[in-house]
Write an enzyme that holds these catalytic residues in place. Structure first.
Site, PDB file in Angstrom:
ATOM      1  N   PRO A  34      41.149  49.624  41.951  1.00 39.46           N
ATOM      2  CA  PRO A  34      42.265  49.536  41.002  1.00 39.46           C
ATOM      3  C   PRO A  34      41.913  48.714  39.763  1.00 39.46           C
ATOM      4  O   PRO A  34      41.071  47.814  39.828  1.00 39.46           O
ATOM      5  CB  PRO A  34      43.361  48.822  41.809  1.00 39.46           C
ATOM      6  N   ASP A  35      42.556  49.050  38.621  1.00 41.83           N
ATOM      7  CA  ASP A  35      42.403  48.189  37.449  1.00 41.83           C
ATOM      8  C   ASP A  35      43.452  47.077  37.514  1.00 41.83           C
ATOM      9  O   ASP A  35      44.090  46.867  38.571  1.00 41.83           O
ATOM     10  CB  ASP A  35      42.453  49.003  36.144  1.00 41.83           C
ATOM     11  N   PHE A  36      43.640  46.354  36.430  1.00 49.20           N
ATOM     12  CA  PHE A  36      44.558  45.204  36.434  1.00 49.20           C
ATOM     13  C   PHE A  36      45.889  45.541  35.782  1.00 49.20           C
ATOM     14  O   PHE A  36      46.954  45.246  36.313  1.00 49.20           O
ATOM     15  CB  PHE A  36      43.912  44.011  35.710  1.00 49.20           C
ATOM     16  N   ARG A  37      45.823  46.187  34.586  1.00 44.71           N
ATOM     17  CA  ARG A  37      47.032  46.366  33.773  1.00 44.71           C
ATOM     18  C   ARG A  37      47.474  47.811  33.641  1.00 44.71           C
ATOM     19  O   ARG A  37      48.461  48.100  32.986  1.00 44.71           O
ATOM     20  CB  ARG A  37      46.811  45.743  32.374  1.00 44.71           C
ATOM     21  N   ASN A 105      33.467  44.176  34.529  1.00 41.14           N
ATOM     22  CA  ASN A 105      33.668  44.522  35.943  1.00 41.14           C
ATOM     23  C   ASN A 105      32.750  43.714  36.849  1.00 41.14           C
ATOM     24  O   ASN A 105      31.657  43.307  36.464  1.00 41.14           O
ATOM     25  CB  ASN A 105      33.449  46.015  36.161  1.00 41.14           C
ATOM     26  N   ASP A 107      32.172  44.972  40.067  1.00 36.88           N
ATOM     27  CA  ASP A 107      31.941  45.884  41.189  1.00 36.88           C
ATOM     28  C   ASP A 107      30.497  46.356  41.321  1.00 36.88           C
ATOM     29  O   ASP A 107      30.147  47.041  42.279  1.00 36.88           O
ATOM     30  CB  ASP A 107      32.889  47.102  41.102  1.00 36.88           C
ATOM     31  N   HIS A 122      31.929  38.789  33.234  1.00 35.26           N
ATOM     32  CA  HIS A 122      32.854  38.135  34.172  1.00 35.26           C
ATOM     33  C   HIS A 122      32.207  37.852  35.528  1.00 35.26           C
ATOM     34  O   HIS A 122      32.897  37.689  36.531  1.00 35.26           O
ATOM     35  CB  HIS A 122      34.142  38.967  34.318  1.00 35.26           C
TER      36      HIS A 122
HETATM   37  P1  OAD Z   1      42.698  46.333  32.401  1.00 31.60           P
HETATM   38  O1  OAD Z   1      43.359  46.680  33.707  1.00 31.60           O
HETATM   39  O2  OAD Z   1      43.326  45.289  31.561  1.00 31.60           O
HETATM   40  O3  OAD Z   1      42.549  47.645  31.518  1.00 31.60           O
HETATM   41  C1  OAD Z   1      42.072  48.846  32.060  1.00 31.60           C
HETATM   42  C2  OAD Z   1      42.433  49.963  31.101  1.00 31.60           C
HETATM   43  O4  OAD Z   1      41.821  51.158  31.565  1.00 31.60           O
HETATM   44  C3  OAD Z   1      43.937  50.225  31.043  1.00 31.60           C
HETATM   45  O5  OAD Z   1      44.343  50.228  29.684  1.00 31.60           O
HETATM   46  C4  OAD Z   1      44.093  51.604  31.700  1.00 31.60           C
HETATM   47  O6  OAD Z   1      45.097  52.393  31.077  1.00 31.60           O
HETATM   48  C5  OAD Z   1      42.750  52.220  31.477  1.00 31.60           C
HETATM   49  N1  OAD Z   1      42.326  53.201  32.507  1.00 31.60           N
HETATM   50  C6  OAD Z   1      42.423  53.101  33.842  1.00 31.60           C
HETATM   51  N2  OAD Z   1      41.835  54.130  34.462  1.00 31.60           N
HETATM   52  C7  OAD Z   1      41.352  54.943  33.469  1.00 31.60           C
HETATM   53  C8  OAD Z   1      40.626  56.181  33.444  1.00 31.60           C
HETATM   54  N3  OAD Z   1      40.254  56.796  34.573  1.00 31.60           N
HETATM   55  N4  OAD Z   1      40.312  56.707  32.235  1.00 31.60           N
HETATM   56  C9  OAD Z   1      40.675  56.090  31.066  1.00 31.60           C
HETATM   57  N5  OAD Z   1      41.332  54.912  31.035  1.00 31.60           N
HETATM   58  C10 OAD Z   1      41.657  54.346  32.213  1.00 31.60           C
HETATM   59  O7  OAD Z   1      41.187  45.992  32.761  1.00 31.60           O
HETATM   60  P2  OAD Z   1      40.127  45.160  31.892  1.00 31.60           P
HETATM   61  O8  OAD Z   1      40.280  45.466  30.445  1.00 31.60           O
HETATM   62  O9  OAD Z   1      38.819  45.371  32.523  1.00 31.60           O
HETATM   63  O10 OAD Z   1      39.304  39.387  34.387  1.00 31.60           O
HETATM   64  O11 OAD Z   1      40.631  43.707  32.182  1.00 31.60           O
HETATM   65  C11 OAD Z   1      39.926  42.625  31.675  1.00 31.60           C
HETATM   66  C12 OAD Z   1      39.948  41.470  32.621  1.00 31.60           C
HETATM   67  O12 OAD Z   1      41.299  41.189  33.018  1.00 31.60           O
HETATM   68  C13 OAD Z   1      39.257  41.712  33.950  1.00 31.60           C
HETATM   69  O13 OAD Z   1      37.867  41.587  33.861  1.00 31.60           O
HETATM   70  C14 OAD Z   1      39.860  40.652  34.817  1.00 31.60           C
HETATM   71  C15 OAD Z   1      41.296  40.789  34.414  1.00 31.60           C
HETATM   72  O14 OAD Z   1      42.079  39.662  34.562  1.00 31.60           O
HETATM   73  C16 OAD Z   1      39.396  38.303  35.156  1.00 31.60           C
HETATM   74  O15 OAD Z   1      39.902  38.332  36.242  1.00 31.60           O
HETATM   75  C17 OAD Z   1      38.859  37.067  34.531  1.00 31.60           C
END
Ligand code: OAD
Ligand code: ZN
Length: 246
Positions: A34-37, A105, A107, A122
């Site tokens: 899963p992503d975060f936001r 990431n 992972d 990170h």
């Molecule tokens: P986010 O979860 O903030 O952003 C991920 C983005 O990817 C979102 O805008 C989604 O809409 C998009 N997304 C997801 N799946 C997708 C797909 N298959 N194709 C296209 N877009 C997709 O994740 P990061 O930007 O990596 O740090 O977050 C940055 C940091 O926030 C992480 O490294 C983590 C977190 O808190 C720490 O924990 C310090």
């Protein structure tokens, strides 16, 4: 609009000589991580105290909360396979165009895909350290089995909680200077699957030169969309399939 952007992207890929990729959690969602936001992101879960779970001061007081979340994820990290997005970046390296992957990431999927120059800003799970005495422990099956059971791994010297060498809020990121140099050398910077909302990494796209083409591939809008030459609000795997480079 999408098709126009894609055509221009494909054409520009074949002309670029120093591509740098900046990736985030969105490149791994198709691998089941899963992503975060995003809509199904970790910070949307009701059983998690939002971003606090990755604050170093919160971890020091509540390591069990982090490990409760992480116990579900430890096997998905270990078993995950690179997505088409990861394989696309490997292909761009193989044909001599992509020079560096800067990733937020943790992972390890870029390395699994075979990219050789990966800056993990990170951090990663390759090491753990004791939050009381600082002793370092390489990731091991023993630590994984404690985490898998939902328990907190502890230091064998002082019984302090072990923290993965992953950058939490309140800790300095790794390799930022090198990442910055690479961004400034790039003739194309492709941001993939990142909300570009977490600092200091989110400042990196602002350091591109006048000769750098900024490309953003992300399902949702970002603060840099207006500065990008190409913005593709689509699934990464769908886009890279259409480039026919895989
Ligand atoms: P986010 O979860 O903030 O952003 C991920 C983005 O990817 C979102 O805008 C989604 O809409 C998009 N997304 C997801 N799946 C997708 C797909 N298959 N194709 C296209 N877009 C997709 O994740 P990061 O930007 O990596 O740090 O977050 C940055 C940091 O926030 C992480 O490294 C983590 C977190 O808190 C720490 O924990 C310090
Ligand atoms: Zn210790």
């Amino acid at each position: 609009m999408l098709l126009e952007g894609l055509d221009l992207f494909m054409d520009s890929l074949s002309k670029s000589k120093y591509i740098v990729a900046l990736t985030g959690a969105g490149i791994s969602t198709n691998a089941g991580i899963p992503d975060f936001r995003g809509p199904n992101g970790i910070y949307k879960r009701k059983d998690i105290p939002g971003e606090k779970i990755f604050e170093v001061s919160y971890f020091q007081q509540n390591p069990a909360d982090f490990y409760k979340l992480f116990s579900d994820m430890v096997d998905s990290y270990a078993n995950a396979v690179p997505t088409k997005g990861h394989l696309f970046l490997k292909k761009l390296e193989d044909i001599g165009r992509l020079k560096t992957v800067i990733t937020q990431n943790i992972d390890g999927l870029h390395q699994k895909a075979g990219n050789t120059n990966v800056i993990e800003v990170h951090g990663s799970f390759s090491n753990f350290y004791c939050i009381s005495c600082g002793k370092v422990f390489p990731m091991s099956e023993k630590i994984v089995s404690v985490i898998r059971k939902g328990n907190v791994p502890v230091c064998d010297a002082c019984k302090g909680a072990l923290k993965p060498d992953v950058v939490f809020f309140g800790e300095p990121v790794h390799g930022l200077e090198k990442a910055l140099t690479e961004v400034q050398r790039a003739d194309m910077l492709i941001a993939l699957g990142t909300s570009l909302s977490v600092y200091p990494v989110a400042t990196l796209p602002s350091y591109i030169t006048d000769n750098t083409m900024l490309v953003i591939i992300n399902a949702e809008p970002t603060q840099y969309d207006h500065r990008a030459k190409i913005v593709l609000h689509e699934d990464i795997d769908l886009i890279v399939e259409r480039t026919k480079l895989l």
